[in-house]
Design a protein around this motif. Structure first.
Motif, PDB file in Angstrom:
ATOM      1  N   VAL A   1      28.249  49.281  39.522  1.00  0.00           N
ATOM      2  CA  VAL A   1      28.405  48.373  38.390  1.00  0.00           C
ATOM      3  C   VAL A   1      29.056  47.121  38.973  1.00  0.00           C
ATOM      4  N   THR A   2      28.269  46.067  39.132  1.00  0.00           N
ATOM      5  CA  THR A   2      28.729  44.918  39.916  1.00  0.00           C
ATOM      6  C   THR A   2      29.914  44.237  39.242  1.00  0.00           C
ATOM      7  N   ARG A   3      30.950  44.019  40.019  1.00  0.00           N
ATOM      8  CA  ARG A   3      32.183  43.442  39.499  1.00  0.00           C
ATOM      9  C   ARG A   3      32.795  42.551  40.568  1.00  0.00           C
ATOM     10  N   THR A   4      33.395  41.458  40.123  1.00  0.00           N
ATOM     11  CA  THR A   4      34.067  40.498  40.993  1.00  0.00           C
ATOM     12  C   THR A   4      35.105  41.177  41.886  1.00  0.00           C
TER      13      THR A   4
ATOM     14  N   ILE B   1      37.743  41.706  36.251  1.00  0.00           N
ATOM     15  CA  ILE B   1      36.865  42.866  36.035  1.00  0.00           C
ATOM     16  C   ILE B   1      35.447  42.470  35.660  1.00  0.00           C
ATOM     17  N   TRP B   2      35.155  41.146  35.566  1.00  0.00           N
ATOM     18  CA  TRP B   2      33.843  40.729  35.062  1.00  0.00           C
ATOM     19  C   TRP B   2      32.799  40.731  36.175  1.00  0.00           C
ATOM     20  N   THR B   3      31.549  40.520  35.796  1.00  0.00           N
ATOM     21  CA  THR B   3      30.481  40.694  36.781  1.00  0.00           C
ATOM     22  C   THR B   3      30.373  39.515  37.734  1.00  0.00           C
ATOM     23  N   ASP B   4      30.152  39.768  38.998  1.00  0.00           N
ATOM     24  CA  ASP B   4      29.367  38.939  39.891  1.00  0.00           C
ATOM     25  C   ASP B   4      28.811  39.875  40.956  1.00  0.00           C
TER      26      ASP B   4
ATOM     27  N   ARG C   1      24.703  34.899  42.388  1.00  0.00           N
ATOM     28  CA  ARG C   1      25.968  35.234  41.740  1.00  0.00           C
ATOM     29  C   ARG C   1      26.992  35.705  42.788  1.00  0.00           C
ATOM     30  N   SER C   2      26.802  35.237  44.025  1.00  0.00           N
ATOM     31  CA  SER C   2      27.759  35.520  45.099  1.00  0.00           C
ATOM     32  C   SER C   2      27.515  34.460  46.151  1.00  0.00           C
ATOM     33  N   VAL C   3      28.420  34.362  47.122  1.00  0.00           N
ATOM     34  CA  VAL C   3      28.279  33.305  48.116  1.00  0.00           C
ATOM     35  C   VAL C   3      28.816  33.772  49.460  1.00  0.00           C
ATOM     36  N   SER C   4      28.149  33.354  50.516  1.00  0.00           N
ATOM     37  CA  SER C   4      28.685  33.541  51.864  1.00  0.00           C
ATOM     38  C   SER C   4      29.225  32.175  52.280  1.00  0.00           C
TER      39      SER C   4
ATOM     40  N   ALA D   1      26.325  30.181  40.833  1.00  0.00           N
ATOM     41  CA  ALA D   1      26.825  30.134  39.451  1.00  0.00           C
ATOM     42  C   ALA D   1      27.270  31.527  39.025  1.00  0.00           C
ATOM     43  N   GLY D   2      28.007  31.577  37.929  1.00  0.00           N
ATOM     44  CA  GLY D   2      28.368  32.860  37.335  1.00  0.00           C
ATOM     45  C   GLY D   2      29.294  33.704  38.185  1.00  0.00           C
ATOM     46  N   LEU D   3      29.924  33.107  39.199  1.00  0.00           N
ATOM     47  CA  LEU D   3      30.887  33.879  39.984  1.00  0.00           C
ATOM     48  C   LEU D   3      32.088  34.203  39.104  1.00  0.00           C
ATOM     49  N   ALA D   4      32.751  35.324  39.400  1.00  0.00           N
ATOM     50  CA  ALA D   4      33.964  35.718  38.681  1.00  0.00           C
ATOM     51  C   ALA D   4      33.701  35.912  37.183  1.00  0.00           C
ATOM     52  N   GLY D   5      32.427  36.130  36.826  1.00  0.00           N
ATOM     53  CA  GLY D   5      32.094  36.374  35.422  1.00  0.00           C
ATOM     54  C   GLY D   5      32.014  35.124  34.572  1.00  0.00           C
TER      55      GLY D   5
END
Ligand code: SF4
Ligand code: SF4
Lengths: 396, 88
Positions: free
Chosen positions: A108-111, A118-121, A324-327, A356-360
Motif C-alpha cells: 500500500v504505497t505510502r510516503t 501516511i499519505w500516498t506517493d 509520484r516519486s523522484v530520484s 507531482a503528488g509527492l507526500a500525498g
C-alpha cells in the motif's frame, strides 16, 4: 455468471483475493495503511474461512523472511506492507528474488519520512525496482483484486519464477469502498494451477541455496537470468490477462492500457490510482478543447513495457509523464525509463517529466489537464520542451 | 528442478573445500566416561564433524579431518566431557 458484487475497500479486496488464491502461509507486521489487509486475513483464518498459518513476527524484515522460508518449503505465501516497513524489508526482497522463489506481496504505497506522513506517493515501491520483483500498479479496487489473483499465477509460471508486488495507493484505494465483483472460488481454482516453484526445501534432501560459486561468472549469470525471466514475464502477463478475461469477463491489457489513443498526437503517462483522474483530464481536453490527447496507463512497471511505449510514442508530438516519486537530480523514475526506451529505438518525441503528488499532495483532474495543456501548447509551438522536468504542485 | 532458470543451488558434499581440519589450533578431546549422551555437541558443531555412535562405548566420534577447533562443542557440553587441548 459466478460473480457477486460486494462493497470492498482496496485492502479488503486484497485480502479477498489472497483467500481465493488459497494461500497457505501469511506473515506480516502492522503498518498504516496496510494493517487492515492482514487484520482481515487473520479474521478469515480465525473463523476457519481460510486454512492458512498466520505467523506473527517482530518486524517486517522477519515477516518477509518467514514468508520466504515457507515459500521455499513449497507453501503459497503472502505478506503486505507499506513505506518504512517495505524499506526495512528491502534486504529480504533481494534474497527472495535471487533465490527465484515465487511470493506475492501487497504494497500500500505510502510516503517515506521524514517528516512523518501516511499519505500516498510511490517512493516506497520505486525503491524496490532493482530487486527482481515484478511490480504492478492498480487503478481501482476491482483491478487490485484481479491483479492480486493473477500475480500468483504469473509468479509461479516456470518461465518467470520471480516474486511479485501488487501496489495500491494509500487511502485513495486502501481505505475507500468501491463495488467489486468477487469471482466464485471455482473460477479462481480454474485459473490458478497448483503451485510450482523451481525447487523445494525438504527435510532429508539437503540442498544449499546461496553458497559462493566457484566461478563468479555463475553469479553474474544468475543476475542475467533474472533479467531474462523478467522479459519472459511480459508474455506470461498477457496470457494471464487473456485467460482471466475469458473466465470473468474483465480484461485490462497486458503491461499497459492505452485510453483514447487511436488518433492521439499527445500522450499522458501514469501509474496507479490517479490514472482515474487522468482519464477525466483526457476526456476534458478532447471534448472541451478538441485536443487529440491519449493516456498510457502503465500497469506493470516491472517488467517495464519498453515495446508498448515505443509503439505508442513513435509518431507522437509530445508526451507528459507523471511521476509520484523522484530520484533527486535524475527526474521521476517512469520519466527516465520512458526516455531510455525511446532513445533505444531512436524515437525523438519530446517528453516532459512532471513530478507531482509527492507526500500525498492532492492532484485533481483539473490540475492534470492544466499541466498537460501547458505542455501541449509548448510542444506544438516549439517542437521541444525548454524544461524537461517540472515540479508541479497543482491548485493554481 | 527447473531447466529454465540459473539457480544459486548446490548439493552438499563431504570435504568440498578441502581438509579444513588443517587450520585447527586447538583439538577437542572426548572422555566417554563423562558423557551423558545429550547430543548437544552434535547439534551445535557448526561443521557437522561430530557423529553419533548409537550403542558403542564411545557415544561420539569427532572427525579431525574437518574439525576446525572452534571449541563450541566443549563449550556446550554440560559435563565437560569435551575439553580443548593445544595442537602440537
Ligand atoms: S571444535 Fe568446533 S568444529 Fe571441532 S568438533 Fe567441536 S564444534 Fe565441531
Ligand atoms: S555434549 Fe558432552 S555429554 Fe552431550 S553428547 Fe556431547 S560429549 Fe556427550
Amino acid at each position: 455468471m459466478g460473480v457477486a458484487l460486494k462493497t470492498l475497500t482496496g485492502n479488503y479486496a486484497v485480502a479477498t483475493a489472497v483467500k481465493l488464491a488459497r494461500v497457505n502461509v501469511i506473515s506480516a507486521y502492522p503498518i498504516t495503511p496496510q494493517t487492515t489487509i492482514v487484520e482481515k486475513l487473520a479474521e478469515m483464518v480465525e473463523l476457519g474461512e481460510l486454512k492458512a498459518d498466520m505467523i506473527r513476527v517482530e518486524s517486517e524484515h522477519s515477516a518477509l523472511a518467514a514468508v520466504y522460508g515457507a515459500a521455499s518449503g513449497g507453501a503459497r505465501a503472502f505478506t503486505a506492507t507499506s513505506s518504512h516497513g517495505l524499506l526495512y524489508m528491502h534486504e529480504m526482497l533481494w534474497w527472495v528474488a535471487g533465490s527465484r522463489i515465487p511470493v506475492v506481496m501487497a504494497v500500500v504505497t505510502r510516503t517515506i519520512g521524514p517528516p512523518w506522513n501516511i499519505w500516498t506517493d510511490h517512493s516506497d515501491v520505486m525503491d524496490q525496482r532493482d530487486t527482481g520483483w515484478l511490480i504492478t500498479f492498480t487503478e481501482n479496487n476491482q483491478e487490485t483484486l484481479d491483479e492480486t489473483i493473477k500475480l500468483f499465477r504469473i509468479t509461479e509460471d516456470e518461465r518467470v519464477f520471480l516474486p511479485g508486488i501488487v501496489t495500491l495507493d494509500a487511502f485513495i484505494l486502501s481505505h475507500t469502498t468501491e463495488p467489486v465483483d468477487v469471482p466464485d472460488q471455482s473460477l479462481v481454482d480454474a485459473f490458478l494451477p497448483p503451485r510450482k516453484q523451481p525447487y523445494v526445501f525438504r527435510a532429508g534432501e539437503p540442498i544449499i541455496m546461496g553458497n559462493i560459486p566457484r566461478d563468479l561468472k555463475w553469479n553474474m549469470m544468475m543476475r542475467e537470468d533474472i533479467d531474462k525471466a523478467m522479459e519472459r514475464a511480459k508474455k506470461v502477463i498477457e496470457e494471464a490477462d487473456l485467460l482471466w478475461g475469458k473466465l470473468v469477463g474483465r480484461r485490462y491489457g497486458g503491461l499497459t492500457e492505452c485510453y483514447r489513443c487511436e488518433d492521439a498526437k499527445h500522450f499522458i503517462i501514469g501509474v496507479g490510482a490517479w490514472v482515474g483522474d487522468m482519464r477525466e483530464a483526457v476526456d476534458y481536453l478532447r471534448e472541451k478543447l478538441g485536443l487529440r490527447v491519449g493516456l498510457i496507463k502503465i500497469r506493470y512497471f516491472r517488467p517495464f513495457p519498453r515495446e508498448d511505449i515505443i509503439k505508442w510514442l513513435n509518431n507522437a508530438m509530445s508526451a507528459v509523464v507523471f511521476d509520484r516519486s523522484v530520484s533527486p537530480s535524475a527526474g521521476g523514475p517512469i520519466f527516465v525509463e520512458v526516455l531510455a526506451s525511446l532513445a533505444s529505438a531512436g524515437v525523438r518525441t519530446p517528453v516532459r517529466g512532471v513530478i507531482a503528488g509527492l507526500a500525498g499532495v492532492d492532484v485533481t483532474p483539473e490540475d492534470i489537464a492544466n499541466a498537460v495543456l501547458t505542455s501541449v501548447s509548448e510542444a506544438e509551438e516549439l517542437g521541444t520542451f525548454k524544461q524537461s522536468v517540472l515540479w508541479f504542485y497543482g491548485g493554481e | 528442478m527447473s531447466d529454465e532458470s540459473v539457480l544459486p543451488l548446490a548439493r552438499p558434499m563431504i570435504g568440498v573445500s578441502g581438509k579444513t581440519g588443517s587450520w585447527r589450533l586447538q583439538r577437542p578431546l572426548y572422555d566417554s566416561s563423562k558423557c551423558i549422551k545429550c547430543r548437544l555437541c552434535w547439534l551445535y558443531c557448526p561443521d557437522s564433524t561430530i557423529d553419533i555412535n548409537e550403542g558403542s562405548a564411545d557415544f561420539i566420534t569427532i572427525n579431525y579431518d574437518y574439525c576446525k577447533g572452534c571449541g563450541i562443542c566443549s563449550n556446550v557440553c554440560p559435563t565437560k566431557a569435551i575439553t580443548m587441548a593445544p595442537e602440537g
